[in-house]
Design a protein around this motif. Structure first.
Motif, PDB file in Angstrom:
ATOM      1  N   ASN A  21       0.817  -1.380  -0.061  1.00  0.00           N
ATOM      2  CA  ASN A  21      -0.031   0.020  -0.003  1.00  0.00           C
ATOM      3  C   ASN A  21       0.927   1.057   0.180  1.00  0.00           C
ATOM      4  O   ASN A  21       0.786   2.103   0.945  1.00  0.00           O
ATOM      5  CB  ASN A  21      -0.962  -0.103   1.324  1.00  0.00           C
ATOM      6  CG  ASN A  21      -1.977   0.911   1.411  1.00  0.00           C
ATOM      7  OD1 ASN A  21      -2.167   1.858   0.629  1.00  0.00           O
ATOM      8  ND2 ASN A  21      -2.765   1.038   2.313  1.00  0.00           N
ATOM      9  N   ARG A  46      -0.099   5.153  -0.110  1.00  0.00           N
ATOM     10  CA  ARG A  46      -0.703   6.063   1.011  1.00  0.00           C
ATOM     11  C   ARG A  46       0.316   6.173   2.202  1.00  0.00           C
ATOM     12  O   ARG A  46       0.522   7.188   2.777  1.00  0.00           O
ATOM     13  CB  ARG A  46      -1.881   5.271   1.601  1.00  0.00           C
ATOM     14  CG  ARG A  46      -2.466   6.074   2.921  1.00  0.00           C
ATOM     15  CD  ARG A  46      -3.248   5.274   3.734  1.00  0.00           C
ATOM     16  NE  ARG A  46      -4.501   4.704   2.791  1.00  0.00           N
ATOM     17  CZ  ARG A  46      -5.476   5.455   1.991  1.00  0.00           C
ATOM     18  NH1 ARG A  46      -5.181   6.594   2.062  1.00  0.00           N
ATOM     19  NH2 ARG A  46      -6.343   4.621   1.260  1.00  0.00           N
ATOM     20  N   ASP A  75      -6.805  -2.279  -8.886  1.00  0.00           N
ATOM     21  CA  ASP A  75      -7.768  -2.043  -7.828  1.00  0.00           C
ATOM     22  C   ASP A  75      -8.537  -3.279  -7.633  1.00  0.00           C
ATOM     23  O   ASP A  75      -9.854  -3.469  -7.329  1.00  0.00           O
ATOM     24  CB  ASP A  75      -8.627  -0.900  -8.229  1.00  0.00           C
ATOM     25  CG  ASP A  75      -8.003   0.618  -8.204  1.00  0.00           C
ATOM     26  OD1 ASP A  75      -7.623   0.630  -6.739  1.00  0.00           O
ATOM     27  OD2 ASP A  75      -8.378   1.243  -8.958  1.00  0.00           O
ATOM     28  N   ASP A 113     -10.734  -8.113   1.203  1.00  0.00           N
ATOM     29  CA  ASP A 113     -11.837  -7.307   0.919  1.00  0.00           C
ATOM     30  C   ASP A 113     -13.169  -8.166   0.516  1.00  0.00           C
ATOM     31  O   ASP A 113     -14.299  -7.922   0.959  1.00  0.00           O
ATOM     32  CB  ASP A 113     -11.862  -6.423  -0.472  1.00  0.00           C
ATOM     33  CG  ASP A 113     -10.902  -5.466  -0.480  1.00  0.00           C
ATOM     34  OD1 ASP A 113     -10.431  -4.872   0.645  1.00  0.00           O
ATOM     35  OD2 ASP A 113     -10.024  -5.441  -1.404  1.00  0.00           O
ATOM     36  N   VAL A 138     -13.530   7.971  10.888  1.00  0.00           N
ATOM     37  CA  VAL A 138     -12.648   7.573   9.688  1.00  0.00           C
ATOM     38  C   VAL A 138     -11.377   7.024   9.972  1.00  0.00           C
ATOM     39  O   VAL A 138     -10.447   7.381  10.800  1.00  0.00           O
ATOM     40  CB  VAL A 138     -12.482   8.971   9.206  1.00  0.00           C
ATOM     41  CG1 VAL A 138     -11.659   8.903   7.861  1.00  0.00           C
ATOM     42  CG2 VAL A 138     -13.706   9.714   8.560  1.00  0.00           C
ATOM     43  N   MET A 139     -11.158   5.657   9.362  1.00  0.00           N
ATOM     44  CA  MET A 139      -9.926   4.934  10.018  1.00  0.00           C
ATOM     45  C   MET A 139      -9.856   4.023   8.897  1.00  0.00           C
ATOM     46  O   MET A 139     -10.623   3.410   8.214  1.00  0.00           O
ATOM     47  CB  MET A 139     -10.048   4.309  11.194  1.00  0.00           C
ATOM     48  CG  MET A 139     -11.144   3.317  11.228  1.00  0.00           C
ATOM     49  SD  MET A 139     -11.579   2.720  12.926  1.00  0.00           S
ATOM     50  CE  MET A 139     -10.269   1.252  12.897  1.00  0.00           C
ATOM     51  N   GLU A 140      -8.558   3.651   8.729  1.00  0.00           N
ATOM     52  CA  GLU A 140      -8.057   2.755   7.735  1.00  0.00           C
ATOM     53  C   GLU A 140      -8.194   1.303   8.427  1.00  0.00           C
ATOM     54  O   GLU A 140      -7.762   1.121   9.501  1.00  0.00           O
ATOM     55  CB  GLU A 140      -6.600   2.773   7.239  1.00  0.00           C
ATOM     56  CG  GLU A 140      -6.298   1.884   6.105  1.00  0.00           C
ATOM     57  CD  GLU A 140      -5.108   2.274   5.277  1.00  0.00           C
ATOM     58  OE1 GLU A 140      -4.532   3.170   5.772  1.00  0.00           O
ATOM     59  OE2 GLU A 140      -4.947   1.604   4.412  1.00  0.00           O
ATOM     60  N   LEU A 141      -9.023   0.396   7.727  1.00  0.00           N
ATOM     61  CA  LEU A 141      -9.006  -0.904   8.238  1.00  0.00           C
ATOM     62  C   LEU A 141      -8.212  -1.875   7.914  1.00  0.00           C
ATOM     63  O   LEU A 141      -7.837  -1.898   6.665  1.00  0.00           O
ATOM     64  CB  LEU A 141     -10.671  -1.616   7.550  1.00  0.00           C
ATOM     65  CG  LEU A 141     -11.720  -0.705   8.104  1.00  0.00           C
ATOM     66  CD1 LEU A 141     -12.944  -1.200   7.412  1.00  0.00           C
ATOM     67  CD2 LEU A 141     -12.004  -0.870   9.742  1.00  0.00           C
ATOM     68  N   ARG A 189     -12.463   1.276  -0.898  1.00  0.00           N
ATOM     69  CA  ARG A 189     -11.066   1.100  -1.312  1.00  0.00           C
ATOM     70  C   ARG A 189     -10.628   2.185  -1.908  1.00  0.00           C
ATOM     71  O   ARG A 189     -11.007   2.459  -2.985  1.00  0.00           O
ATOM     72  CB  ARG A 189     -10.937  -0.172  -1.901  1.00  0.00           C
ATOM     73  CG  ARG A 189      -9.872  -0.858  -2.568  1.00  0.00           C
ATOM     74  CD  ARG A 189      -9.745  -2.215  -2.755  1.00  0.00           C
ATOM     75  NE  ARG A 189      -9.284  -2.847  -1.720  1.00  0.00           N
ATOM     76  CZ  ARG A 189      -7.887  -2.926  -1.252  1.00  0.00           C
ATOM     77  NH1 ARG A 189      -6.864  -2.276  -2.047  1.00  0.00           N
ATOM     78  NH2 ARG A 189      -7.544  -3.674  -0.318  1.00  0.00           N
ATOM     79  N   ILE A 190      -9.475   2.793  -1.322  1.00  0.00           N
ATOM     80  CA  ILE A 190      -8.849   3.875  -2.281  1.00  0.00           C
ATOM     81  C   ILE A 190      -7.348   3.722  -1.950  1.00  0.00           C
ATOM     82  O   ILE A 190      -6.945   3.560  -1.035  1.00  0.00           O
ATOM     83  CB  ILE A 190      -9.561   5.192  -1.875  1.00  0.00           C
ATOM     84  CG1 ILE A 190      -8.862   6.222  -2.994  1.00  0.00           C
ATOM     85  CG2 ILE A 190      -9.079   5.400  -0.416  1.00  0.00           C
ATOM     86  CD1 ILE A 190      -9.927   7.579  -2.816  1.00  0.00           C
ATOM     87  N   GLY A 234      -5.835   1.015  -0.153  1.00  0.00           N
ATOM     88  CA  GLY A 234      -6.298   0.942   1.261  1.00  0.00           C
ATOM     89  C   GLY A 234      -7.729   0.838   1.578  1.00  0.00           C
ATOM     90  O   GLY A 234      -8.621   1.151   0.629  1.00  0.00           O
ATOM     91  N   THR A 235      -8.228   0.173   2.808  1.00  0.00           N
ATOM     92  CA  THR A 235      -9.653   0.066   2.955  1.00  0.00           C
ATOM     93  C   THR A 235      -9.819   1.239   4.129  1.00  0.00           C
ATOM     94  O   THR A 235      -9.204   0.969   5.041  1.00  0.00           O
ATOM     95  CB  THR A 235     -10.094  -1.412   3.384  1.00  0.00           C
ATOM     96  OG1 THR A 235      -9.515  -2.438   2.245  1.00  0.00           O
ATOM     97  CG2 THR A 235     -11.689  -1.484   3.772  1.00  0.00           C
ATOM     98  N   ILE A 236     -10.997   2.005   3.809  1.00  0.00           N
ATOM     99  CA  ILE A 236     -11.169   3.096   4.756  1.00  0.00           C
ATOM    100  C   ILE A 236     -12.658   3.085   5.103  1.00  0.00           C
ATOM    101  O   ILE A 236     -13.353   2.873   4.379  1.00  0.00           O
ATOM    102  CB  ILE A 236     -10.683   4.463   4.151  1.00  0.00           C
ATOM    103  CG1 ILE A 236      -9.357   4.332   3.933  1.00  0.00           C
ATOM    104  CG2 ILE A 236     -11.394   5.613   5.153  1.00  0.00           C
ATOM    105  CD1 ILE A 236      -8.882   5.791   3.236  1.00  0.00           C
TER     106      ILE A 236
END
Lengths: 740, 106
Positions: free
Chosen positions: A94, A97, A280, A286, A499-502, B85-86, B89-91
């Motif tokens: 990743n 980011r 993507d 997911d 708001v958080m990244e999982l 997903r962006i 990452g998953t937000i």
């Protein structure tokens, strides 16, 4: 002596920072808090190449802005402590980011090494990263590694040593943020340098950038340092902000972020990344999310998993809890046998061994609970639970992550508030965390269950199951409504955006689980040896002193002698002491009569004790809720531990010590007593469920909130609320004639 | 791209970024829906971030910027929380936030 270097580990949440920290430092860790905040500060020592590296694990952040306490802590550490090297842990799967934070380290001009973590996961996803190319394009060392297995960690440490010994300067990176902002920044930097505005702490370009980003902390510091110059810079920033709003309807910070991402993209597109699959495409994680967080299936799966954690914690810890209880029982017996009767023996057995033993008895529960939470946390599932529960909890001013502390504290009846309070650590927002830790003691913990069961069994035996269920529903309702009240009053403030990244789903490592569990359990054990020991001795003294006057004791002794004399023909001579010989104890009738005298003496001693006097003194107030002095003593004793309520009621009703597992006789006694009726029982139930938490919980609240103020608030507020509810129930019930 | 740094040259930003941000005023915005109402599985393009300055900045930090595309993984409780997903990452985004992100389906 080996040279010592200071190393900071920084990175996005879930990039593997803590895994690397655990790998580097093992058990040589110290956990504390950053000054003034409740953010955990972890430090550890690592030896490499004859050097000692003092490693600090900074909180996980996405950015170095001033939006969250974690971000402030991380950047303050970097500028104030000036570590020799910052290891920036970057998730190779990743990159885009994660490099956003790297970009900001470079803007700040700190010596940075990129630890390109999880290259195995990246490869699995078809992503290949050219570390050398990334290093040459960014101008900082890049070391690929897998922190879970330790692959590449030696090379990382070699690189750390090389960088600290080189002492190469790291000039702040200056990107282009678009013509408008570049122009303003070009004007600002010379002014900042000439005026020396915060230049001893931050690079001038960084200060300028933060003023453009409207950073509260930097603006405040700049105003304090040189208000005239700061005003000039803020005016310039306001002008360009208005211009950007008019022309592109955006703010400087969004424009700056956009250009940082543009810079990162431009780097990655120069052959740093090669991707075998569609960028993507959805990964396994997911796909799991589509099921696990499904609107219908998600809550079901969550219910099963949380119930599993609850059962695991309380079922599997039952055996070690019994072992510890036996161990402390053995110590108590041993001390009783060795020491002569007297205050020292009483204090050691009841105050020290009983008090600290009772507290350490929680250790297995806490250990199992933290192990369960560590599994959920490290596997990534806890973040999904928070995601699903957030909407409901938000209505009450709480956060999705509040669900776990509530459940552990007894949300499913029978938990414990001590680990519940400690489980609030998973919450990041201070106000939501405080609202959670102040309301979790309202849950029906395992220690409240015996007294709840006793009163329901004695007064509502026809509907026991319904009343038990009602008790659970009422505890949840009161907790959530109180949280809402606190968030509207003393803890008023905006809700933190969820708001958080999982993190992707992962298998936790044994080492990570062990370290997480142990460090949290150890903190609790340390507490038992200090504050808790002192408080348990104080409570023992309150229930023991001043004891019976000599005349009263002699009176009970005379009664014993008379009873034993009456049985003298069976082989006992008058004048024998309290330690009765076997043949007397074998006479059931005599033993029962002696026990009655013992119980009366214990009742009289308790009544005369400080706690007893408090109970009597409180009667004018407590009678509005229907409680007499005997109930008051039990409630005062309940502050030591809620289990004590049953045994103290037993003593104050002259029944002797009552086993919390077998309370039938006490229940019958209360049901027959003229002071008790179903309305008093309901009022007592409400009071016991909601009044001051036990002192172990109070100590934990003080520790977790970072202040005794909140611990005292919790005692006072809960007791007032409980009293209000009890009075309302009693007075309404009596007025409506429902007592019979 | 960098002012004092050797090597990297931005090939992605500059005018393109200006146009990304200007796209907020494009006709797309008129047809855009808040993410809270469009949350279902599929791809969407971000048209605009409304809300206060702090929220815009926070979203920008996470790479949620106008012109970017993201994959909606699932809607949370009541369909108003979203998981997206962006940037790899998953937000998770709450309802307050999703109401301020205007998107159009791709």
């Amino acid at each position: 002596m080996a040279k010592v270097f200071n190393i900071a580990l920084a990175g996005n949440p879930n990039a593997g920072k803590t895994t690397l920290f655990n790998y580097l430092t093992g058990a040589r860790q110290h956990v504390g808090n950053y000054p003034g905040v409740t953010v955990e500060k972890k430090e550890g020592i690592c030896q490499h190449g004859g050097m000692e590296l003092r490693v600090t694990d900074l909180p996980g952040t996405y950015s170095l802005t001033a939006y969250s306490v974690e971000e402030l802590v991380a950047r303050n550490f970097l500028v104030n402590e000036k570590p020799d090297v910052v290891i920036d842990i970057v998730d190779a799967s990743n990159l885009e980011r994660n490099l956003y934070l790297t970009c900001q380290f470079m803007e700040l001009g700190v010596p940075v090494i990129i630890a390109l973590n999880m290259i195995d996961v990246a490869r699995h996803r078809g992503i290949e990263v050219d570390a050398e190319k990334l290093s040459s394009l960014l101008g900082v060392p890049v070391v690929p590694l897998v922190a879970r297995s330790g692959q590449g960690v030696d090379l990382l440490l070699d690189t750390v040593l090389r960088v600290v010994e080189e002492k190469k300067p790291y000039p702040p990176l200056r990107l282009s943020y678009g013509d408008d902002l570049d122009q303003v920044l070009d004007d600002m930097v010379p002014l900042i340098e000439q005026g020396g505005l915060l230049t001893d702490t931050y690079p001038a370009s960084w200060t300028g950038l933060k003023i453009l980003e409207n950073d509260d902390q930097i603006l405040d510091r700049a105003m304090k340092a040189d208000s005239t110059l700061a005003d000039t810079l803020v005016r310039r920033s306001d002008e360009v902000t208005s211009h950007l709003q008019r022309t592109v309807d955006t703010y400087p910070e969004a424009m700056i972020a956009d250009h940082r991402y543009g810079f990162i993209k431009s780097i990655l597109r120069q052959g740093v990344i090669s991707q075998r699959f569609d960028v993507d495409r959805l990964y396994t994680s997911d796909r799991i999310d589509k099921i696990v967080t499904n609107r219908f299936l998600g809550p079901l799966i969550m219910g099963v998993i949380l119930y599993g954690l609850y059962s695991f914690t309380f079922n599997y810890s039952a055996l070690p809890v019994d072992w510890l209880a036996s161990l402390f029982g053995f110590f108590g017996d041993a001390v009783s046998r060795v020491l002569p009767d007297g205050p020292i023996k009483s204090m050691l057995v009841s105050g020290v061994i009983g008090g600290v033993g009772g507290v350490l008895g929680f250790v297995p529960i806490i250990m199992f609970m933290f192990l369960g939470i560590a599994v959920l946390e490290d596997s990534g599932y806890l973040a999904r639970v928070a995601f699903m529960m957030d909407r409901i909890f938000r209505m009450f001013g709480l956060h999705g992550s509040s669900v776990m502390p509530f459940i552990v504290s007894g949300g499913i009846a029978g938990g414990c508030a001590v680990p519940g309070v400690m489980a609030t650590r998973t919450l990041r927002s201070p106000k939501e965390r405080l609202a959670t830790l102040l309301t979790v003691p309202f849950m029906n913990c395992g220690a409240k269950l015996p007294i709840i069961a006793l009163l329901i069994g004695a007064f509502f035996s026809a509907h026991q199951a319904q009343y038990m269920f009602l008790a659970t529903v009422v505890s949840w309702s009161v907790a959530l409504l109180t949280a809402k009240f606190l968030r509207m009053t003393v803890l008023r403030g905006e809700s933190t955006p969820f708001v958080m990244e999982l993190p992707p789903y992962r298998f936790p490592t044994f080492k990570g689980l062990f370290i997480h569990t142990w460090e949290r359990t150890w903190q609790y054990i340390k507490k038992a040896g200090t504050v808790i020991l002192a408080i348990s001795i104080l409570l023992w003294a309150m229930m023991t002193y001043p004891g019976l006057p000599a005349g009263k004791s002699a009176q009970f002794e005379r009664q014993r002698q008379e009873v034993m004399a009456a049985y003298a023909p069976q082989g006992v001579s008058a004048g024998q002491e309290k330690g009765r010989p076997g043949q007397v104890a074998e006479s059931p009738e005599l033993a029962a009569k002696l026990r009655v005298i013992d119980n009366r003496e214990a009742q009289a001693a308790l009544r005369n004790s400080l706690a007893g006097r408090m109970g009597i003194a409180l009667e004018p107030i407590s009678r509005f809720a229907g409680f007499d002095w005997r109930t008051n003593i039990a409630l005062v004793g309940g502050f030591a531990a809620k289990e004590v309520i049953v045994s103290t009621l037993g003593t104050s009703y002259s029944l002797g010590s009552v086993d919390v597992e077998h309370t039938t006789s006490l229940g019958e006694r209360l049901a027959r007593d003229q002071h008790w009726n179903p309305i008093v029982a309901l009022a007592a139930l409400a009071f016991i469920m909601f009044y001051a938490p036990c002192f172990v919980t109070v100590v934990c609240i003080a520790r977790e909130s970072g202040s005794w103020k909140w611990a005292i608030f919790s005692m006072a507020f809960n007791t007032f609320l409980a009293y209000f509810l009890a009075v309302a129930i009693y007075q309404t019930g009596m007025a409506l004639g429902l007592a019979s | 791209m960098t002012k004092n740094h050797p090597g990297p040259v931005c090939t992605n930003c500059g005018n393109k970024h200006q146009s990304c941000l200007r796209r907020e005023k494009s006709p797309d915005v008129e047809h855009a829906l808040p993410l809270s109402r469009a949350c279902a599985h599929g791809r969407v393009k971000i048209c605009k971030i409304s809300g206060d300055r702090r929220l815009c900045a926070r979203m920008a930090d996470l790479g949620i910027l106008p012109g970017r595309e993201m994959e909606l993984l699932c809607a949370g409780g009541g369909g108003r929380h979203c998981m997206v997903r962006i940037n790899g990452g998953t937000i998770s985004l709450d309802s307050l936030t999703t109401a301020n992100i205007l998107v159009t389906p791709v």
